[in-house]
Enzyme design. Structure first.
Site: not given
Ligand code: IPE
Ligand code: IPE
Ligand code: MG
Length: 250
Positions: A23, A69, A71-72, A198, A210
């Protein structure tokens, strides 16, 4: 790949399976005044790095949360950019994966992927299928609730078809119906990017992992950062419900 001696890693106490929530790409880019996709592009180098370190150390399984899912629901331009990046990266990296004996796996709802991305993944899975080094599991269009719902459906179908009896459902049955059935549970879960949650990742499988959270954003997560996480893991006492005394005497 220098400066590794800074962290003491005990080769006898390595996790077999490390899971990572990659992330912070978007914020990393935005801090630099760039488009979020710029961060995703730079995140690919960190994927290479952790795979190399896992190979060097002898970590057997590496699960990377690449796309949830949820992220869609991001802006369509970001989703399309991520799918293009996935296709390009997979195509480009397969020769190196083969050279390094890395086998690619995927967990997640592949039916949601655009056809070209699904096809590319499928080919990469086949082309690396004989590799016996690091097992690199991409969680792609993945979420735990999707996976657990799917497992419930599969179990119900098997009970209905007479392949499984309700009474025979025991403590290990559910794990066999998850997409992670072939892999051991992760002992260490790392989340980069500063959030302490999570986000629907491996909820069942992380029961005794952990958890390690770092503010480092994914594109900056380098070899030292990974070694620091493993070193922190090795200093934890894993009790699995027992007392500290029991653990020390075992
Ligand atoms: C979790 O990150 C999913 C991935 C790293 C692929 P997100 O950026 O989507 O999570 P939230 O929205 O901050 O919980
Ligand atoms: C994680 O980075 C990658 C994916 C979820 C695809 P983010 O795109 O969530 O980056 P932030 O959390 O917005 O910085
Ligand atoms: Mg993120």
């Amino acid at each position: 790949m220098e400066k590794s001696q800074q962290y003491q890693i005990d080769p006898q106490k390595l996790p077999r399976h490390v899971a990572i929530i990659m992330d912070g790409n978007g914020r990393w880019a935005q801090q630099k005044g760039e488009d979020r996709l710029y961060g995703h592009y730079h995140g690919v180098q960190s994927v290479r790095t952790v795979t190399e370190v896992a190979t060097e150390l002898g970590i057997e399984y590496l699960t990377l949360y690449a796309f949830s899912t949820e992220n869609w629901d991001r802006p369509s331009q970001e989703v399309a950019g991520l799918m293009q990046l996935l296709i390009q990266t997979v195509r480009k990296e397969v020769p190196d994966l083969n050279k390094n004996n890395v086998r690619l796996h995927v967990i997640g709802d592949m039916e949601m992927l655009p056809e070209d991305a699904r096809q590319e993944m499928q080919e990469a899975l086949e082309e690396t299928a004989a590799n016996t080094g690091v097992q690199l599991i991409l969680a792609l269009s993945y979420s735990s609730r999707w996976e657990l719902t799917r497992a419930a459906r599969l179990i119900a179908q098997d009970v209905q078809a007479g392949k499984l009896s309700a009474e025979k459902i025991g403590k290990d049955t559910l794990a066999q119906y998850l997409t992670t059935a072939p892999y051991p549970d992760p002992e260490l879960m790392i989340r980069t990017g500063g959030e302490n949650r999570i986000s629907n990742f491996l909820l069942y499988q992380l029961a005794y992992a952990e958890l390690y959270f770092t503010d480092i954003k994914w594109p900056d997560f380098n070899k030292d950062a990974f070694l620091e996480a493993i070193s922190a893991f090795q200093m934890r006492e894993r009790r699995f419900g027992k007392t500290g005394e029991q653990v020390k005497n075992s």
